[in-house]
Design an enzyme around this catalytic site. Structure first.
Site, PDB file in Angstrom:
ATOM      1  N   ARG A 106       0.845  -1.196   0.000  1.00 21.91           N
ATOM      2  CA  ARG A 106       0.000   0.000   0.000  1.00 21.91           C
ATOM      3  C   ARG A 106       0.882   1.248   0.000  1.00 21.91           C
ATOM      4  O   ARG A 106       2.099   1.156   0.153  1.00 21.91           O
ATOM      5  CB  ARG A 106      -0.913   0.017   1.233  1.00 21.91           C
ATOM      6  CG  ARG A 106      -0.129  -0.190   2.522  1.00 21.91           C
ATOM      7  CD  ARG A 106      -0.774   0.380   3.721  1.00 21.91           C
ATOM      8  NE  ARG A 106      -0.790   1.815   3.692  1.00 21.91           N
ATOM      9  CZ  ARG A 106       0.289   2.572   3.954  1.00 21.91           C
ATOM     10  NH1 ARG A 106       1.453   2.050   4.246  1.00 21.91           N
ATOM     11  NH2 ARG A 106       0.200   3.891   3.908  1.00 21.91           N
ATOM     12  N   GLY A 107       0.215   2.412  -0.059  1.00 25.65           N
ATOM     13  CA  GLY A 107       0.938   3.681  -0.106  1.00 25.65           C
ATOM     14  C   GLY A 107       1.261   3.991  -1.570  1.00 25.65           C
ATOM     15  O   GLY A 107       1.698   3.112  -2.319  1.00 25.65           O
ATOM     16  N   ALA A 108       1.023   5.249  -1.962  1.00 21.76           N
ATOM     17  CA  ALA A 108       1.079   5.584  -3.391  1.00 21.76           C
ATOM     18  C   ALA A 108       2.415   5.224  -4.060  1.00 21.76           C
ATOM     19  O   ALA A 108       2.417   4.522  -5.081  1.00 21.76           O
ATOM     20  CB  ALA A 108       0.744   7.066  -3.568  1.00 21.76           C
ATOM     21  N   GLN A 116      -3.411   2.907   9.848  1.00 22.88           N
ATOM     22  CA  GLN A 116      -2.062   3.006   9.275  1.00 22.88           C
ATOM     23  C   GLN A 116      -1.143   3.855  10.165  1.00 22.88           C
ATOM     24  O   GLN A 116       0.071   3.648  10.167  1.00 22.88           O
ATOM     25  CB  GLN A 116      -2.122   3.635   7.873  1.00 22.88           C
ATOM     26  CG  GLN A 116      -2.711   2.720   6.805  1.00 22.88           C
ATOM     27  CD  GLN A 116      -4.196   2.920   6.616  1.00 22.88           C
ATOM     28  OE1 GLN A 116      -4.902   3.315   7.548  1.00 22.88           O
ATOM     29  NE2 GLN A 116      -4.709   2.651   5.437  1.00 22.88           N
ATOM     30  N   ARG A 135      -6.551  -0.446  -7.543  1.00 25.48           N
ATOM     31  CA  ARG A 135      -7.064   0.631  -6.675  1.00 25.48           C
ATOM     32  C   ARG A 135      -7.070   1.912  -7.510  1.00 25.48           C
ATOM     33  O   ARG A 135      -6.140   2.138  -8.295  1.00 25.48           O
ATOM     34  CB  ARG A 135      -6.194   0.818  -5.417  1.00 25.48           C
ATOM     35  CG  ARG A 135      -6.298  -0.334  -4.430  1.00 25.48           C
ATOM     36  CD  ARG A 135      -5.530  -0.017  -3.139  1.00 25.48           C
ATOM     37  NE  ARG A 135      -6.252   0.891  -2.275  1.00 25.48           N
ATOM     38  CZ  ARG A 135      -5.688   1.498  -1.207  1.00 25.48           C
ATOM     39  NH1 ARG A 135      -4.412   1.307  -0.927  1.00 25.48           N
ATOM     40  NH2 ARG A 135      -6.404   2.285  -0.432  1.00 25.48           N
ATOM     41  N   ASP A 193      -1.809  10.845  -2.506  1.00 23.48           N
ATOM     42  CA  ASP A 193      -2.126   9.783  -3.463  1.00 23.48           C
ATOM     43  C   ASP A 193      -2.288  10.315  -4.878  1.00 23.48           C
ATOM     44  O   ASP A 193      -2.081   9.589  -5.847  1.00 23.48           O
ATOM     45  CB  ASP A 193      -3.386   9.036  -3.023  1.00 23.48           C
ATOM     46  CG  ASP A 193      -3.061   8.146  -1.836  1.00 23.48           C
ATOM     47  OD1 ASP A 193      -3.086   8.662  -0.705  1.00 23.48           O
ATOM     48  OD2 ASP A 193      -2.725   6.973  -2.055  1.00 23.48           O
ATOM     49  N   ASN A 235      -5.493  12.497  -0.284  1.00 22.13           N
ATOM     50  CA  ASN A 235      -4.713  11.680   0.660  1.00 22.13           C
ATOM     51  C   ASN A 235      -5.708  11.002   1.604  1.00 22.13           C
ATOM     52  O   ASN A 235      -6.923  11.208   1.521  1.00 22.13           O
ATOM     53  CB  ASN A 235      -3.704  12.549   1.426  1.00 22.13           C
ATOM     54  CG  ASN A 235      -2.694  11.700   2.192  1.00 22.13           C
ATOM     55  OD1 ASN A 235      -2.021  10.853   1.620  1.00 22.13           O
ATOM     56  ND2 ASN A 235      -2.615  11.882   3.510  1.00 22.13           N
TER      57      ASN A 235
HETATM   58  O1  MRU Z   1      -4.999   3.316   1.801  1.00 19.42           O
HETATM   59  P1  MRU Z   1      -3.526   3.509   1.905  1.00 19.42           P
HETATM   60  O2  MRU Z   1      -2.937   3.002   3.170  1.00 19.42           O
HETATM   61  O3  MRU Z   1      -2.778   3.009   0.681  1.00 19.42           O
HETATM   62  O4  MRU Z   1      -3.373   5.094   1.915  1.00 19.42           O
HETATM   63  C1  MRU Z   1      -2.093   5.648   1.929  1.00 19.42           C
HETATM   64  C2  MRU Z   1      -2.078   7.101   2.060  1.00 19.42           C
HETATM   65  O5  MRU Z   1      -3.084   7.774   2.058  1.00 19.42           O
HETATM   66  C3  MRU Z   1      -0.722   7.750   2.090  1.00 19.42           C
HETATM   67  O6  MRU Z   1      -0.731   8.891   2.886  1.00 19.42           O
HETATM   68  C4  MRU Z   1      -0.320   8.132   0.670  1.00 19.42           C
HETATM   69  O7  MRU Z   1      -0.416   7.019  -0.189  1.00 19.42           O
HETATM   70  C5  MRU Z   1       1.044   8.667   0.602  1.00 19.42           C
HETATM   71  S1  MRU Z   1       2.257   7.447   0.954  1.00 19.42           S
HETATM   72  C6  MRU Z   1       3.783   8.110   0.763  1.00 19.42           C
END
Ligand code: MRU
Length: 356
Positions: free
Chosen positions: A57-59, A201, A98, A242, A252
């Site tokens: 996960r995470g962008a 998270q 996603r 994101d 985000n």
């Molecule tokens: O649903 P997630 O856990 O993938 O969401 C992640 C976030 O919102 C992060 O803040 C975003 O992806 C930036 S990660 C460097």
């Protein structure tokens, strides 16, 4: 508050995804912090499942696994004798696993044109994306820390939301990269980590990373953030992103917008740290960003046990959009943009001179 232990500079940095030669190995983030379990993703269905359930996960991390995923698809197709159309639809299923983080589609799209050149060309490009992500995070960490230190004297108290650390990238982190840089400079006081309902998270992942590095932190309920900010307990809020639209509007994790509104009211900076791969100039404004809606059980149940009345339904958007007018600074590996001064990704196109 956690003890202020010195960071062990000799320890290997956390790299939560690795390429084994034939598969992606990744820390299953759904099991943290209780257990550190590495999973092997050698088929497209395994990768898509890992993305959907947030094991990866995470962008920026989605960008990296998206690119490596094209190699996974090519290898699986070669093993199972897929037609070109089958390979295409398998790659599409990764790209669309996603919708909100643009990095996933970006990672796939960066390497997909190389499929005709063969597996090694795709793999080389995907590994380059991983390497560049780590370098970008260190660069934005330095730019972000410089920007903050010219505005906040002494040790900085930071609020962050969700996890934008090594676990959300290939290493170091974006928002957490800025925080790590402040800590390395001896300029960090404490981090308030929003727990980040409903999947935690912040409480599970950000706190785990901060704890591993001996960075002082306090986990707070999301509902405490506005009060913490208005009571002047923090100097700056730093979040990841994101998707950043051409006008600077930023998607985000849900709850980021409330943090930004409180920062505006308190007159403290609200910073977004993200790599250029998160900037999507093809999306004009935040209104055009597709917000992922997730399952109701994430809200209605806790640890697999229903906590809400059986007749209740849930509203569970995974992200929100913070308008550019509430964002003090957008930090990328190329420098700092201040949307309030008209410096937006769209305005930058053609001028390419973000302030440094
Ligand atoms: O649903 P997630 O856990 O993938 O969401 C992640 C976030 O919102 C992060 O803040 C975003 O992806 C930036 S990660 C460097």
């Amino acid at each position: 508050m956690a003890a202020d232990r010195p960071t062990d500079a000799t320890r290997e940095p956390l790299r939560p995804i690795v390429w084994t030669g034939g598969a992606i190995r990744a820390i299953d983030q759904t099991l943290l912090p209780g257990r550190v379990v590495w999973i092997t993703l050698e088929r497209v269905d395994q990768l898509v499942d890992a993305i959907v359930r947030l094991a990866v996960r995470g962008a920026p991390q989605l960008g990296a696994v998206g690119a490596l995923g094209v190699v996974v698809a090519m290898d699986e197709g070669a093993r199972d004798g897929w037609s070109p159309a089958h390979l295409d639809s398998a790659i599409d299923s990764i790209r669309h696993a996603r919708p909100t983080a643009v990095n996933l589609a970006w990672g796939v799209d960066r390497v997909r044109p190389l499929v005709v050149q063969g597996r090694e060309a795709v793999l080389a490009a995907a590994l380059k994306i991983c390497k560049q992500d780590e370098a970008a995070n260190h660069a934005m960490g330095r730019f972000g820390a410089d920007w903050i230190q010219t505005r906040v004297p002494g040790k900085v108290r930071v609020l962050t939301h969700c996890n934008a650390g090594a676990l959300a990238t290939t290493a170091w982190g974006t928002a957490l990269g800025v925080i790590r840089e402040l800590h390395a400079r001896g300029a960090l006081d404490v981090v308030y980590a929003d727990e980040t309902r409903p999947l935690l998270q912040g409480a599970r992942l950000t706190a785990w990373e901060l704890e591993q590095d001996g960075i002082p932190h306090l986990i707070q309920p999301d509902g405490a953030a506005a009060s913490t900010i208005l009571r002047r307990l923090v100097d700056v809020a730093i979040i990841g992103a994101d998707r950043i639209a051409a006008n600077g509007d930023t998607a985000n994790k849900i709850g980021s917008l409330g943090v930004a509104l409180a920062c505006k009211d308190a007159g403290i900076p609200f910073m977004v740290a993200a790599p250029e791969s998160t900037v999507d100039v093809a999306t004009a404004t935040g209104d055009d960003i597709h917000i992922e809606m997730r399952g109701e059980d994430e809200v209605l149940a806790w640890g697999g046990i229903r906590v809400a009345p059986l007749g209740s339904r849930a509203h569970n958007p995974a992200f929100d959009v913070t308008p550019a007018r509430l964002i003090s600074a957008i930090v990328t590996e190329d420098g700092v943009m201040e949307p309030g001064l008209g410096q937006t990704p769209g305005a930058r196109q053609g001028s390419s001179t973000p302030s440094r």
